[in-house]
Design an enzyme around this catalytic site. Sequence first.
Site, PDB file in Angstrom:
ATOM      1  N   LYS A 160       4.874 -39.072  12.301  1.00 40.56           N
ATOM      2  CA  LYS A 160       3.922 -39.708  13.201  1.00 40.56           C
ATOM      3  C   LYS A 160       3.263 -38.661  14.099  1.00 40.56           C
ATOM      4  CE  LYS A 160       4.559 -44.145  12.228  1.00 40.56           C
ATOM      5  NZ  LYS A 160       5.302 -43.916  10.982  1.00 40.56           N
ATOM      6  N   SER A 200       1.340 -45.600   6.826  1.00 40.18           N
ATOM      7  CA  SER A 200       1.162 -45.622   8.276  1.00 40.18           C
ATOM      8  C   SER A 200       0.316 -44.467   8.798  1.00 40.18           C
ATOM      9  CB  SER A 200       2.530 -45.611   8.975  1.00 40.18           C
ATOM     10  OG  SER A 200       3.222 -44.412   8.710  1.00 40.18           O
TER      11      SER A 200
END
Length: 234
Positions: A193, A155
Amino acid sequence: MLTRKQRELLVFINDRIMSTGVSPSFDEMKEALDLRSKSGIHRLITALEERGFLKRLPNRARALEVIRLPDEASTARKQGARFSPSVVTANFAGRGRQKARPALAGSTTSDLPILGRIAAGTPIEAIQHEVDRVAAPEALLRSGEHFVLEVQGESMIDAGIFDGDYAIIQRTDDAANGEIVVALVDQEEATLKRLRKKGASIALEAANPSFETRIYGADRVSIQGRLVGLMRKY
């Protein structure tokens, strides 16, 4: 490594597909896991998809494909035993100790704890227990306490963070807008993230167009640390 809810949902979906040939509806999944809203199911499915356990089939309603099961579930099925998803094994070291990655030659190093693997949906237990140690170059460190997490998943590949990398994390409970952080969501899931603060909301932004940005109320997200360096073995 999956959270208890992720494991329960994955096994429920797999059992339903095996018995009926059709994946369960969101309402059925919500009821089976005793969740209050379908958004919780969507979040669990997204995490399972990011981890490579589940795949959504395009242009088909209720179309989910189980790519793989947790090791415990697969073993239980092969042996004819009943798998209980309520029992979560969070002992990363039990899979065999990972060989520590070498530090840069000739550099001054610090011995840092490896606290597990980090990806969307990694359980909180994975960032609380030391499973190994690694020598990290002090040139990559900042002030204060640091720890290391093994990256799992894709990701963040557009930020140069790849599956199998070792992320060096400076422990902190705050971070600037745009920094890459370890964020804990709902006191249950930790993820690596990019942090985006938008008023009363926090967006956890992936660095891969295949993964969606997830937005939460500020009260649902706590910062565990910020990324300060990476180590990689070729």
